[in-house]
Design a protein around this motif. Structure first.
Motif, PDB file in Angstrom:
ATOM      1  N   ASP A 117       0.826  -1.214   0.000  1.00  0.00           N
ATOM      2  CA  ASP A 117       0.000   0.000   0.000  1.00  0.00           C
ATOM      3  C   ASP A 117       0.859   1.261   0.000  1.00  0.00           C
ATOM      4  N   LEU A 118       1.909   1.260   0.821  1.00  0.00           N
ATOM      5  CA  LEU A 118       2.765   2.435   0.890  1.00  0.00           C
ATOM      6  C   LEU A 118       3.508   2.631  -0.427  1.00  0.00           C
ATOM      7  N   ARG A 119       3.931   1.547  -1.021  1.00  0.00           N
ATOM      8  CA  ARG A 119       4.608   1.640  -2.318  1.00  0.00           C
ATOM      9  C   ARG A 119       3.688   2.265  -3.356  1.00  0.00           C
ATOM     10  N   ASP A 120       2.445   1.837  -3.377  1.00  0.00           N
ATOM     11  CA  ASP A 120       1.468   2.414  -4.316  1.00  0.00           C
ATOM     12  C   ASP A 120       1.222   3.893  -4.019  1.00  0.00           C
ATOM     13  N   ALA A 121       1.120   4.214  -2.733  1.00  0.00           N
ATOM     14  CA  ALA A 121       0.875   5.603  -2.339  1.00  0.00           C
ATOM     15  C   ALA A 121       2.053   6.490  -2.719  1.00  0.00           C
ATOM     16  N   ARG A 122       3.271   5.971  -2.529  1.00  0.00           N
ATOM     17  CA  ARG A 122       4.465   6.745  -2.907  1.00  0.00           C
ATOM     18  C   ARG A 122       4.513   6.971  -4.416  1.00  0.00           C
ATOM     19  N   GLN A 123       4.185   5.930  -5.174  1.00  0.00           N
ATOM     20  CA  GLN A 123       4.203   6.061  -6.638  1.00  0.00           C
ATOM     21  C   GLN A 123       3.148   7.063  -7.091  1.00  0.00           C
ATOM     22  N   ALA A 124       1.971   6.997  -6.464  1.00  0.00           N
ATOM     23  CA  ALA A 124       0.905   7.953  -6.823  1.00  0.00           C
ATOM     24  C   ALA A 124       1.335   9.378  -6.495  1.00  0.00           C
ATOM     25  N   ALA A 125       1.961   9.573  -5.329  1.00  0.00           N
ATOM     26  CA  ALA A 125       2.424  10.905  -4.939  1.00  0.00           C
ATOM     27  C   ALA A 125       3.502  11.398  -5.896  1.00  0.00           C
ATOM     28  N   PHE A 126       4.413  10.503  -6.279  1.00  0.00           N
ATOM     29  CA  PHE A 126       5.465  10.864  -7.226  1.00  0.00           C
ATOM     30  C   PHE A 126       4.863  11.299  -8.561  1.00  0.00           C
ATOM     31  N   ASP A 127       3.901  10.524  -9.044  1.00  0.00           N
ATOM     32  CA  ASP A 127       3.272  10.832 -10.337  1.00  0.00           C
ATOM     33  C   ASP A 127       2.524  12.165 -10.302  1.00  0.00           C
ATOM     34  N   VAL A 128       1.794  12.394  -9.208  1.00  0.00           N
ATOM     35  CA  VAL A 128       1.063  13.662  -9.082  1.00  0.00           C
ATOM     36  C   VAL A 128       2.042  14.835  -9.031  1.00  0.00           C
ATOM     37  N   ALA A 129       3.123  14.674  -8.252  1.00  0.00           N
ATOM     38  CA  ALA A 129       4.119  15.747  -8.146  1.00  0.00           C
ATOM     39  C   ALA A 129       4.734  16.046  -9.509  1.00  0.00           C
ATOM     40  N   GLN A 130       5.097  15.002 -10.237  1.00  0.00           N
ATOM     41  CA  GLN A 130       5.658  15.186 -11.586  1.00  0.00           C
ATOM     42  C   GLN A 130       4.685  15.954 -12.488  1.00  0.00           C
ATOM     43  N   ASP A 131       3.430  15.525 -12.465  1.00  0.00           N
ATOM     44  CA  ASP A 131       2.419  16.159 -13.307  1.00  0.00           C
ATOM     45  C   ASP A 131       2.241  17.626 -12.939  1.00  0.00           C
ATOM     46  N   ARG A 132       2.177  17.916 -11.646  1.00  0.00           N
ATOM     47  CA  ARG A 132       1.968  19.298 -11.210  1.00  0.00           C
ATOM     48  C   ARG A 132       3.187  20.167 -11.496  1.00  0.00           C
ATOM     49  N   LEU A 133       4.374  19.590 -11.395  1.00  0.00           N
ATOM     50  CA  LEU A 133       5.578  20.357 -11.742  1.00  0.00           C
ATOM     51  C   LEU A 133       5.586  20.676 -13.236  1.00  0.00           C
ATOM     52  N   ASP A 134       5.197  19.713 -14.053  1.00  0.00           N
ATOM     53  CA  ASP A 134       5.107  19.972 -15.503  1.00  0.00           C
ATOM     54  C   ASP A 134       4.105  21.091 -15.803  1.00  0.00           C
ATOM     55  N   LEU A 135       2.969  21.055 -15.127  1.00  0.00           N
ATOM     56  CA  LEU A 135       1.954  22.097 -15.325  1.00  0.00           C
ATOM     57  C   LEU A 135       2.451  23.452 -14.836  1.00  0.00           C
ATOM     58  N   THR A 136       3.235  23.447 -13.758  1.00  0.00           N
ATOM     59  CA  THR A 136       3.815  24.695 -13.253  1.00  0.00           C
ATOM     60  C   THR A 136       4.758  25.294 -14.290  1.00  0.00           C
ATOM     61  N   VAL A 137       5.592  24.458 -14.873  1.00  0.00           N
ATOM     62  CA  VAL A 137       6.527  24.912 -15.913  1.00  0.00           C
ATOM     63  C   VAL A 137       5.750  25.522 -17.083  1.00  0.00           C
ATOM     64  N   ASP A 138       4.682  24.857 -17.499  1.00  0.00           N
ATOM     65  CA  ASP A 138       3.861  25.374 -18.601  1.00  0.00           C
ATOM     66  C   ASP A 138       3.243  26.731 -18.248  1.00  0.00           C
ATOM     67  N   SER A 139       2.749  26.859 -17.020  1.00  0.00           N
ATOM     68  CA  SER A 139       2.114  28.112 -16.599  1.00  0.00           C
ATOM     69  C   SER A 139       3.131  29.239 -16.480  1.00  0.00           C
ATOM     70  N   LEU A 140       4.334  28.918 -16.035  1.00  0.00           N
ATOM     71  CA  LEU A 140       5.387  29.943 -15.966  1.00  0.00           C
ATOM     72  C   LEU A 140       5.765  30.412 -17.370  1.00  0.00           C
ATOM     73  N   GLN A 141       5.814  29.477 -18.310  1.00  0.00           N
ATOM     74  CA  GLN A 141       6.078  29.833 -19.711  1.00  0.00           C
ATOM     75  C   GLN A 141       4.990  30.777 -20.225  1.00  0.00           C
ATOM     76  N   GLU A 142       3.751  30.427 -19.962  1.00  0.00           N
ATOM     77  CA  GLU A 142       2.632  31.267 -20.408  1.00  0.00           C
ATOM     78  C   GLU A 142       2.702  32.647 -19.764  1.00  0.00           C
ATOM     79  N   THR A 143       3.110  32.694 -18.505  1.00  0.00           N
ATOM     80  CA  THR A 143       3.169  33.970 -17.790  1.00  0.00           C
ATOM     81  C   THR A 143       4.180  34.913 -18.411  1.00  0.00           C
ATOM     82  N   PHE A 144       5.403  34.424 -18.624  1.00  0.00           N
ATOM     83  CA  PHE A 144       6.395  35.367 -19.152  1.00  0.00           C
ATOM     84  C   PHE A 144       6.147  35.716 -20.613  1.00  0.00           C
TER      85      PHE A 144
END
Length: 200
Positions: A117-144
């Protein structure tokens, strides 16, 4: 009347500088993670602090100009340049805080006993973090990019040249207001007039 020649250039320089700061933060963020790694919480905290500061800078710049009542300047185009970037900057902030939450979870359970269960939870957290960081990069690009494009449209025609142009030739994106012309003088009333004489 104050001569504001050059003020448009200064305003554009400040807008370009803020756009560069968003661009630099985007570059810093891109260097801090890969497909198989995430930034540590120290780095993430610094990046979140920098992003928070930039969003605050956006609102501070708008506040400063929205409260300025200089009759020779119209900050509408400058304010619009700042506010046009606010939505994408807000999305960057929202996405980064969601990634930050996942980084906190991963840190909290980094040394917990392994389980499926913890392994699955860690993988899910990793995937969400990756996705949100990618979206942050895209939004920063749009901002500047939004800041730069809006800044490019601000007109810097000097006030004296602007005043000499016909009404139809004046750019609508200028920060300069033309002086209000006083009304044309009418007939001057006499200070003293005699009362009309009445016949006897």
């Amino acid at each position: 009347m104050t001569d504001h020649t050059g003020r448009a250039g200064l305003e554009k320089d400040e807008l370009y500088a803020l756009a560069r700061e968003f661009e630099m933060l985007r570059s810093d963020l891109l260097r801090s993670y890969t497909q198989s790694s995430l930034p540590d919480l120290v780095t993430a905290s610094q990046q979140l602090g920098a992003l928070t500061g930039l969003v605050k800078d956006l609102s501070d710049e708008v506040l400063f100009r929205a409260t300025d009542n200089d009759p020779g300047l119209d900050f509408g185009p400058v304010i619009a340049a700042y506010t046009s970037a606010s939505a994408s900057a807000g999305r960057a902030m929202n996405n980064y805080t969601e990634a930050f939450e996942q980084l906190g979870f991963l840190r909290r359970y980094a040394e917990a006993p392994a389980s499926a269960d913890l392994r699955d939870a860690r993988q899910a957290a990793f995937d969400v973090a990756q996705d949100r960081l990618d979206l942050t990069v895209d939004s920063l690009q749009e901002t500047f990019v939004t800041l730069r494009r809006a800044t490019d449209r601000i007109d810097g025609t000097p006030p004296r040249v602007l005043a000499a142009l016909s009404r139809s030739a004046r750019p609508t994106s200028s920060i300069y207001r033309l002086p209000v012309e006083p009304p044309a003088p009418g007939p001057v009333p006499l200070a003293y007039t005699t009362a009309p004489r009445h016949g006897r």
